[in-house]
Design a protein around this motif. Structure first.
Motif, short mmCIF file in Angstrom:
data_model
loop_
_atom_site.label_atom_id
_atom_site.label_comp_id
_atom_site.label_asym_id
_atom_site.label_seq_id
_atom_site.Cartn_x
_atom_site.Cartn_y
_atom_site.Cartn_z
N ASN A 236 0.81 -1.21 0.00
CA ASN A 236 0.00 0.00 0.00
C ASN A 236 0.86 1.27 0.00
OD1 ASN A 236 -2.73 1.28 0.31
ND2 ASN A 236 -1.79 2.03 2.18
N ASP A 237 1.91 1.28 0.81
CA ASP A 237 2.76 2.47 0.86
C ASP A 237 3.48 2.71 -0.46
OD1 ASP A 237 2.08 2.99 3.50
OD2 ASP A 237 4.14 3.47 4.06
N LEU B 194 -5.41 -10.32 -2.27
CA LEU B 194 -6.27 -9.17 -1.96
C LEU B 194 -5.43 -7.95 -1.60
CD1 LEU B 194 -9.13 -10.86 0.11
CD2 LEU B 194 -9.33 -9.82 -2.16
N ALA B 195 -4.30 -8.17 -0.92
CA ALA B 195 -3.43 -7.05 -0.55
C ALA B 195 -2.90 -6.35 -1.79
CB ALA B 195 -2.28 -7.55 0.32
N PRO C 55 -2.25 -1.19 -9.33
CA PRO C 55 -2.97 -1.16 -10.59
C PRO C 55 -2.72 -2.47 -11.34
CG PRO C 55 -1.01 0.22 -10.69
CD PRO C 55 -1.13 -0.26 -9.28
N PRO C 56 -3.61 -2.87 -12.25
CA PRO C 56 -4.77 -2.11 -12.71
C PRO C 56 -6.03 -2.29 -11.85
CG PRO C 56 -4.59 -4.12 -13.98
CD PRO C 56 -3.42 -4.12 -13.03
N VAL C 57 -6.01 -3.22 -10.90
CA VAL C 57 -7.22 -3.46 -10.10
C VAL C 57 -7.44 -2.32 -9.11
CG1 VAL C 57 -8.40 -5.05 -8.55
CG2 VAL C 57 -6.91 -5.94 -10.35
N ARG C 58 -6.47 -2.13 -8.21
CA ARG C 58 -6.48 -1.04 -7.23
C ARG C 58 -7.86 -0.82 -6.61
NH1 ARG C 58 -3.10 2.53 -5.04
NH2 ARG C 58 -3.69 4.72 -4.83
N LEU C 59 -8.29 -1.80 -5.85
CA LEU C 59 -9.62 -1.76 -5.23
C LEU C 59 -9.83 -0.54 -4.35
CD1 LEU C 59 -9.97 -5.52 -4.23
CD2 LEU C 59 -11.16 -4.36 -6.10
N LYS C 60 -8.76 -0.02 -3.78
CA LYS C 60 -8.90 1.09 -2.85
C LYS C 60 -9.37 2.37 -3.51
CE LYS C 60 -5.81 3.47 -1.01
NZ LYS C 60 -4.79 3.81 -0.01
N GLU C 61 -9.36 2.43 -4.83
CA GLU C 61 -9.84 3.63 -5.50
C GLU C 61 -11.35 3.78 -5.39
OE1 GLU C 61 -8.32 4.17 -9.41
OE2 GLU C 61 -6.33 4.70 -8.64
N ASN C 62 -12.02 2.73 -4.93
CA ASN C 62 -13.44 2.81 -4.60
C ASN C 62 -13.62 2.29 -3.19
OD1 ASN C 62 -16.30 2.05 -4.29
ND2 ASN C 62 -16.47 2.59 -6.45
N GLY C 63 -14.05 3.15 -2.27
CA GLY C 63 -14.14 2.78 -0.88
C GLY C 63 -15.04 1.60 -0.60
N TRP C 64 -16.07 1.39 -1.41
CA TRP C 64 -16.97 0.25 -1.18
C TRP C 64 -16.22 -1.06 -1.36
CZ3 TRP C 64 -21.23 1.58 1.17
CH2 TRP C 64 -21.80 2.83 0.91
N TRP C 65 -15.47 -1.17 -2.46
CA TRP C 65 -14.76 -2.40 -2.75
C TRP C 65 -13.49 -2.56 -1.91
CZ3 TRP C 65 -17.51 -5.80 -5.18
CH2 TRP C 65 -18.47 -5.39 -6.10
N GLY C 66 -12.75 -1.48 -1.76
CA GLY C 66 -11.51 -1.56 -1.02
C GLY C 66 -11.71 -1.93 0.43
N ASN C 67 -12.68 -1.29 1.08
CA ASN C 67 -12.94 -1.60 2.48
C ASN C 67 -13.47 -3.02 2.65
OD1 ASN C 67 -12.15 1.00 2.90
ND2 ASN C 67 -14.13 1.76 3.57
N ALA C 68 -14.25 -3.49 1.68
CA ALA C 68 -14.74 -4.87 1.74
C ALA C 68 -13.59 -5.86 1.65
CB ALA C 68 -15.75 -5.11 0.62
N ALA C 69 -12.64 -5.58 0.76
CA ALA C 69 -11.48 -6.47 0.61
C ALA C 69 -10.69 -6.54 1.92
CB ALA C 69 -10.58 -5.98 -0.53
N CYS C 70 -10.51 -5.39 2.57
CA CYS C 70 -9.78 -5.36 3.85
C CYS C 70 -10.53 -6.12 4.94
CB CYS C 70 -9.55 -3.92 4.29
SG CYS C 70 -8.31 -3.05 3.31
N GLY C 71 -11.85 -5.93 5.00
CA GLY C 71 -12.63 -6.62 6.00
C GLY C 71 -12.56 -8.14 5.84
N VAL D 5 -8.80 9.08 -5.64
CA VAL D 5 -9.17 7.93 -4.81
C VAL D 5 -10.56 8.19 -4.24
CG1 VAL D 5 -8.59 6.56 -2.77
CG2 VAL D 5 -6.77 7.45 -4.23
N ARG D 6 -11.51 7.36 -4.59
CA ARG D 6 -12.91 7.58 -4.23
C ARG D 6 -13.25 6.86 -2.93
NH1 ARG D 6 -16.67 5.81 -7.49
NH2 ARG D 6 -18.07 7.57 -7.22
#
Length: 308
Positions: A79-80, A138-139, A145-161, A217-218
């Protein structure tokens, strides 16, 4: 001439040393404070399995280490590295944008720690290795990129959870049970607490709104606005715990249900203060409210252990 050559060699050695990050920078890159949630979730799975630690204690130790200092640390490095431009705006003191992690060392460490994590995961058998591989996938998908789930908070936060709580819980239970699939009750609790973690992950986004907007980043605070995102985060944390309480009552575990309910009530009191100033108090709520959430996880795990 000899003096000049000696001086030149000294400069080269000094420069070479400076190109390597200090251990303190590597530690900061791996963010040890973030290791606790997956380690705790793995421990909850161990408890929920109902299996005695007497003959499998070493599996529990390896699994907890894999969940935190290895897989979670890898996710932080990934992530960093891919967030270095955003961090240059939001957190310029971080190791990579500050220059304390020079060149491509951040990427090298992320790749190396991915490999180390997979090697250690072999000790936990097919379940442990598969879970580690999925968590690492998932990390990388979250940040790279190109997936970068964190650019959408709905998907990124779900992946982390899913990664931090659900996978860790299920793996802990499965490893202790010799690779057997956990029961439906354990799977249900793992899924519910994964959903609740979606809200917890939103708390981390309030400090980065300015940089996220600039870099596209959304996150939920960017998409919904700060106040609305705070309310959504709270509902994500509250509703799964309400369902957990209902399930514990259905499973004839009233004492444990009461324990989770009391912890939820305390969270509600803190949430009222958080909602009054989300940006200023997101970190405060993470420090005081989230521990109550994860305490409920362990209470629920002991409820399942009592049913085993």
């Amino acid at each position: 001439m000899c003096l000049f050559l000696l001086t030149l060699q000294s400069v080269k050695r000094t420069t070479h040393r400076m190109e390597r990050p200090a251990l303190s920078a590597v530690t900061e890159l791996f963010k040890p404070i973030t290791w606790f949630p997956p380690m705790w979730a793995f421990a909850c799975g161990v408890v929920a399995s109902g299996v005695s630690l007497q003959e499998r204690w070493w599996l529990a130790i390896i699994g907890i280490a894999l969940a935190g200092p290895l897989v979670c640390a890898t996710s932080q490095a990934v992530n960093d590295w891919f967030d270095r431009h955003v961090d240059a705006i939001n957190e310029p003191q971080r190791p990579i944008p500050s220059g304390r992690m020079p060149g491509q060392w951040g990427l090298y460490l992320a790749i190396a720690w991915t490999g180390v994590s997979l090697l250690v995961a072999l000790a936990l058998g097919p379940w442990g290795f598969g879970a580690a591989a999925l968590g690492l996938l998932l990390a990388w998908a979250y940040s790279a990129p190109p997936v970068r789930l964190k650019e959408n908070g709905w998907w990124g936060n779900a992946a982390c959870g899913i990664s931090y709580e659900g996978i860790a819980w299920v793996t802990g239970a499965a490893v202790m049970a010799g690779g057997a699939m956990p029961g439906g009750e354990s799977l249900a609790l793992a899924a519910l607490y994964s959903a609740g973690t979606h809200g917890i992950m939103t708390l981390n986004d309030f400090k980065a709104v300015a940089g996220d907007r600039q870099m596209g980043v959304r996150s939920l605070p960017v998409q919904l606005g700060v106040d609305r995102a705070a309310r959504v985060a709270c509902w994500f944390m509250v509703l799964p715990q309400v369902v957990v309480i209902g399930l514990l009552l259905h499973w004839d575990q009233p004492a444990h249900a009461a324990g989770v309910a009391a912890l939820l009530l305390a969270q509600g009191v803190l949430m009222r203060r958080f909602l009054a100033a989300p940006s200023a108090r997101a970190l405060w709520y993470s420090g005081f409210g989230v521990p109550l959430f994860v305490a409920g996880m362990m209470v629920s795990a002991f409820a399942l252990r009592g049913m085993a």
